[in-house]
Design a protein around this motif. Structure first.
Motif, short mmCIF file in Angstrom:
data_model
loop_
_atom_site.label_atom_id
_atom_site.label_comp_id
_atom_site.label_asym_id
_atom_site.label_seq_id
_atom_site.Cartn_x
_atom_site.Cartn_y
_atom_site.Cartn_z
N MET A 142 0.84 -1.20 0.00
CA MET A 142 0.00 0.00 0.00
C MET A 142 0.88 1.26 0.00
O MET A 142 1.83 1.34 0.78
CB MET A 142 -0.87 -0.01 1.26
CG MET A 142 -1.82 1.15 1.34
SD MET A 142 -2.81 1.00 2.84
CE MET A 142 -4.25 1.92 2.40
N ILE A 143 0.59 2.15 -0.92
CA ILE A 143 1.38 3.38 -0.98
C ILE A 143 0.55 4.54 -0.43
O ILE A 143 -0.56 4.80 -0.89
CB ILE A 143 1.84 3.67 -2.42
CG1 ILE A 143 2.68 2.48 -2.91
CG2 ILE A 143 2.62 4.98 -2.49
CD1 ILE A 143 3.38 2.69 -4.20
N VAL A 144 1.11 5.19 0.57
CA VAL A 144 0.41 6.30 1.22
C VAL A 144 1.25 7.57 1.06
O VAL A 144 2.44 7.57 1.39
CB VAL A 144 0.21 6.02 2.73
CG1 VAL A 144 -0.56 7.15 3.41
CG2 VAL A 144 -0.48 4.69 2.95
N ASN B 82 6.57 -4.66 6.74
CA ASN B 82 7.73 -3.96 6.20
C ASN B 82 7.32 -2.57 5.73
O ASN B 82 6.40 -2.43 4.93
CB ASN B 82 8.31 -4.71 5.01
CG ASN B 82 8.91 -6.02 5.45
OD1 ASN B 82 9.49 -6.10 6.53
ND2 ASN B 82 8.73 -7.04 4.63
N ILE B 83 8.03 -1.58 6.24
CA ILE B 83 7.65 -0.19 5.92
C ILE B 83 8.84 0.55 5.31
O ILE B 83 9.95 0.52 5.85
CB ILE B 83 7.23 0.57 7.20
CG1 ILE B 83 6.11 -0.18 7.94
CG2 ILE B 83 6.77 2.00 6.85
CD1 ILE B 83 5.84 0.36 9.34
N ASP C 59 10.72 2.87 -7.46
CA ASP C 59 9.51 2.06 -7.70
C ASP C 59 9.80 0.59 -7.47
O ASP C 59 8.99 -0.12 -6.87
CB ASP C 59 9.01 2.26 -9.14
CG ASP C 59 8.30 3.58 -9.31
OD1 ASP C 59 8.09 4.26 -8.29
OD2 ASP C 59 7.97 3.95 -10.45
N GLU C 60 10.96 0.16 -7.94
CA GLU C 60 11.34 -1.24 -7.79
C GLU C 60 11.55 -1.59 -6.31
O GLU C 60 11.05 -2.59 -5.82
CB GLU C 60 12.64 -1.45 -8.56
CG GLU C 60 12.91 -2.88 -8.96
CD GLU C 60 14.27 -2.96 -9.64
OE1 GLU C 60 14.40 -2.41 -10.75
OE2 GLU C 60 15.19 -3.56 -9.04
N LEU C 61 12.24 -0.69 -5.62
CA LEU C 61 12.50 -0.86 -4.20
C LEU C 61 11.18 -0.97 -3.41
O LEU C 61 11.04 -1.79 -2.52
CB LEU C 61 13.32 0.35 -3.70
CG LEU C 61 13.68 0.44 -2.23
CD1 LEU C 61 14.69 -0.63 -1.88
CD2 LEU C 61 14.26 1.81 -1.89
N SER C 62 10.22 -0.13 -3.79
CA SER C 62 8.92 -0.08 -3.09
C SER C 62 8.22 -1.43 -3.07
O SER C 62 7.47 -1.74 -2.15
CB SER C 62 7.98 0.91 -3.77
OG SER C 62 8.57 2.17 -3.80
N LYS C 63 8.48 -2.22 -4.08
CA LYS C 63 7.78 -3.51 -4.20
C LYS C 63 8.15 -4.48 -3.07
O LYS C 63 7.43 -5.43 -2.81
CB LYS C 63 8.08 -4.15 -5.55
CG LYS C 63 7.62 -3.25 -6.69
CD LYS C 63 7.34 -4.01 -7.97
CE LYS C 63 6.71 -3.08 -9.00
NZ LYS C 63 7.68 -2.38 -9.82
N TYR D 32 4.17 -1.43 3.12
CA TYR D 32 3.71 -0.04 3.13
C TYR D 32 4.83 0.89 2.69
O TYR D 32 5.98 0.74 3.13
CB TYR D 32 3.31 0.39 4.56
CG TYR D 32 2.05 -0.27 5.05
CD1 TYR D 32 0.80 0.26 4.73
CD2 TYR D 32 2.11 -1.41 5.84
CE1 TYR D 32 -0.36 -0.34 5.17
CE2 TYR D 32 0.95 -2.02 6.30
CZ TYR D 32 -0.28 -1.48 5.96
OH TYR D 32 -1.42 -2.07 6.41
N VAL D 33 4.49 1.84 1.84
CA VAL D 33 5.43 2.89 1.49
C VAL D 33 4.76 4.21 1.89
O VAL D 33 3.66 4.52 1.44
CB VAL D 33 5.74 2.91 -0.02
CG1 VAL D 33 6.73 4.03 -0.35
CG2 VAL D 33 6.31 1.57 -0.47
N ILE D 34 5.40 4.91 2.79
CA ILE D 34 4.84 6.18 3.27
C ILE D 34 5.69 7.31 2.69
O ILE D 34 6.89 7.39 2.96
CB ILE D 34 4.89 6.27 4.82
CG1 ILE D 34 4.29 5.02 5.47
CG2 ILE D 34 4.21 7.55 5.31
CD1 ILE D 34 2.82 4.83 5.29
#
Ligand SMILES: Nc1ncnc2c1ncn2[C@@H]1O[C@H](COP(=O)(O)OP(=O)(O)OP(=O)(O)O)[C@@H](O)[C@H]1O
Length: 250
Positions: A1-3, A30-31, A121-125, A129-131
């Motif tokens: 989930m990207i916030v 994992n955040i 973007d790749e790292l976010s996967k 959660y990506v805040i």
């Protein structure tokens, strides 16, 4: 989930983001926290030291390229950037943090920015959660990520003007390349006697108000003394409200 968290300067965006990460960390997921606001002091409020930013890496690469030196180990530029990003990622027990630092200079270095976007973007996967603590101007967000954002939280002060700004941010968000599934508003520093009024105004403006944080002396005091807000006690009133938001919406 990207916030993504946004809001104009001084409304308490940094304080809210810090408490959001703190509350979210209790879920044992994992955040990744991305500090994309060069004016915010997120590392300070989280209580972590950051040595290098993505902006520094961009400059490093630029200097190497300009001086026509070889990249270490015969790496390609993309590989260089990627290895450096992983190097500067601050890992803590509760979350990882990436600080974007100073924005791109005026001389467009587009390929590098596109690569950075791709790497992030790749790292976010790898994260649940990506805040992202965004800059006041939302246009920057589309330069930083190509991914769509699940939740945009606009933090505002408890004023009609503030709520109107939130409405404007919401409209602007709808025009961007990056799409937001939901846009919610959190009013900060709300005195109890004004809670009703804030709710009414939000309703008038068709805003989804998901939380009202009280004006909290402990927050003001921690910031005054330079104590990380991460260290606020579990029973802090503002933190309890943020926890409710996390439990309900994240
Ligand atoms: N709920 C609160 N109660 C009391 N003070 C608060 C609260 N939230 C934030 N503040 C205070 O308001 C000021 C601005 O907060 P903060 O730095 O989080 O804002 P910001 O929106 O991130 O601003 P900027 O982007 O300019 O740093 C700080 O001094 C902080 O201590």
């Amino acid at each position: 989930m990207i916030v993504a968290v946004s809001g104009k300067g001084g409304v308490g965006k940094t304080a809210f983001t810090t408490l959001l990460v703190k509350a979210l960390s209790k879920k044992n997921k994992n955040i990744l926290v991305v500090d994309a606001d060069p004016d915010s002091n997120l590392p300070d409020t989280l209580g972590v030291e950051v040595e290098k930013t993505v902006g520094d890496i961009r400059e490093e690469l630029k200097k190497i390229v300009e001086s026509k030196k070889e990249l270490p180990g015969g790496m390609s530029k993309l590989e260089f950037l990627k290895s450096k990003i992983y190097e500067i990622l601050v890992e803590t027990d509760n979350y990882d943090l990436l600080v974007m630092g100073r924005p791109e200079g005026s001389g467009c270095y587009c390929s590098v920015n596109n690569w950075l976007r791709q790497i992030i973007d790749e790292l976010s996967k790898y994260y649940d959660y990506v805040i992202i603590d965004t800059e006041a101007g939302l246009e920057h967000l589309s330069r930083r990520t190509t991914q769509n954002v699940d939740l945009m939280i606009v933090v505002t002060d408890p004023s009609k003007r503030g709520l109107k700004t939130a409405e404007r941010i919401k409209k602007l968000a709808n025009e961007l390349e990056v799409k937001f599934k939901d846009i919610y508003v959190v009013a900060n520093k709300v005195k109890p006697e004004y809670e009703k009024l804030v709710e009414e105004y939000a309703k008038e403006l068709n805003l989804k108000l998901i939380g009202k944080l009280p004006y909290n002396k402990e927050i003001a005091e921690y910031d005054l003394k330079g104590i990380p807000l991460w260290n606020l006690p579990e029973d802090n009133e503002a933190y309890k409200r943020v926890k409710e938001i996390v439990d309900k919406y994240l």
